[in-house]
Design a protein around this motif. Structure first.
Motif, PDB file in Angstrom:
ATOM      1  N   SER A 189     -13.963 -40.086 -78.453  1.00  0.00           N
ATOM      2  CA  SER A 189     -13.253 -40.869 -79.457  1.00  0.00           C
ATOM      3  C   SER A 189     -14.095 -42.081 -79.806  1.00  0.00           C
ATOM      4  O   SER A 189     -14.968 -42.495 -79.034  1.00  0.00           O
ATOM      5  CB  SER A 189     -11.877 -41.305 -78.934  1.00  0.00           C
ATOM      6  OG  SER A 189     -12.005 -42.208 -77.850  1.00  0.00           O
ATOM      7  N   GLY A 195      -6.881 -37.455 -75.217  1.00  0.00           N
ATOM      8  CA  GLY A 195      -6.796 -37.276 -76.659  1.00  0.00           C
ATOM      9  C   GLY A 195      -5.547 -37.894 -77.259  1.00  0.00           C
ATOM     10  O   GLY A 195      -5.602 -38.582 -78.288  1.00  0.00           O
ATOM     11  N   LEU A 207     -10.323 -39.678 -82.875  1.00  0.00           N
ATOM     12  CA  LEU A 207     -10.601 -38.600 -81.930  1.00  0.00           C
ATOM     13  C   LEU A 207     -11.560 -37.612 -82.575  1.00  0.00           C
ATOM     14  O   LEU A 207     -11.241 -36.967 -83.570  1.00  0.00           O
ATOM     15  CB  LEU A 207      -9.312 -37.910 -81.533  1.00  0.00           C
ATOM     16  CG  LEU A 207      -9.413 -36.770 -80.519  1.00  0.00           C
ATOM     17  CD1 LEU A 207     -10.004 -37.263 -79.211  1.00  0.00           C
ATOM     18  CD2 LEU A 207      -8.038 -36.155 -80.285  1.00  0.00           C
TER      19      LEU A 207
END
Length: 236
Positions: free
Chosen positions: A80, A55, A65
């Motif tokens: 993502s 992330g 994200l």
């Protein structure tokens, strides 16, 4: 308690813990990693760090994200969007397996500087940031419980309790960062992980997946050796 008092408590330097505490927490961390039944539970912490690494890398490379999922079988998924190839995608895919070890190394640096409470509060902030991206119930539960444990220890625990908890957490990340890499190659060898991070990286870069696994292992072992030298040197 005033804000200035809280800041002083967080930013201040804590007393050096005794050598027996440093060594005992290292032994306890191993006991949380080596037995398979225990590892099936504690590996969730590694998954939190792993998916958090994906992330953070996605955000740093300006990918969008969408969310993070943590599952009860200790697997996880970070979603993502952006270019399907290129440096951003490569860095995002590469960040997962090295994230626990890098976090452990950063934690060891803070502990070597006596920043025990700061380490605990930085951990809380990182977990809070991750919490807003969790998209499933088990993931929410895992992150909330982990964050709550850090909060209780940092707010109510005495200096010895905080030191023990912080050292245990850092030793765990440093030591536990190695095992998933070894497990990954074992799964790949048996054909059980065709879409692993290493295999995705191989398709993205043309570099053999085995070499990516080797890179993960070198990073994790280097962090373990570097972090351990800081933690053990401090007690002398």
């Amino acid at each position: 308690m005033e804000i200035a008092d809280v800041w002083q408590r967080v930013a201040g330097v804590q007393p050096e813990p005794p050598g027996w505490l440093v060594l005992t927490t290292a032994a306890l961390a191993l006991l949380a990693i080596l037995p398979a039944p225990v590892w099936r539970v504690t590996r969730t912490v590694v998954t939190i760090a792993h998916e958090g690494g994906h992330g953070v890398a996605a955000l740093m490379t300006r990918r969008r994200l969408s969310g993070i999922r943590l599952h009860s079988d200790t697997s996880g998924l970070t979603i993502s969007s952006g270019r399907p190839t290129g440096p951003g995608m490569i860095l995002t895919a590469a960040a997962g397996y090295v994230a626990p070890s890098l976090l452990g190394l950063g934690g060891a640096a803070l502990l070597a500087d006596g920043r025990i409470t700061a380490l605990l509060w930085i951990s809380i902030l990182l977990l809070a940031g991750m919490l807003v991206m969790i998209r499933n119930a088990f993931g929410l539960l895992a992150v909330v419980l982990t964050g709550a444990l850090f909060l209780v220890v940092s707010w109510y625990g005495g200096s010895q309790v905080q030191a023990a908890f912080a050292y245990l957490g850092v030793w765990f990340l440093l030591l536990a960062g190695v095992r998933p890499v070894v497990e990954l190659q074992a799964k790949r060898r048996s054909g059980g992980a065709p879409d692993s991070d290493a295999d995705q990286l191989s398709r993205l870069t043309g570099v053999s997946a085995v070499l990516w696994v080797a890179l993960f292992l070198v990073v994790s072992l280097s962090c373990l050796l570097g972090g351990a030298s800081w933690l053990l040197h401090w007690k002398h």
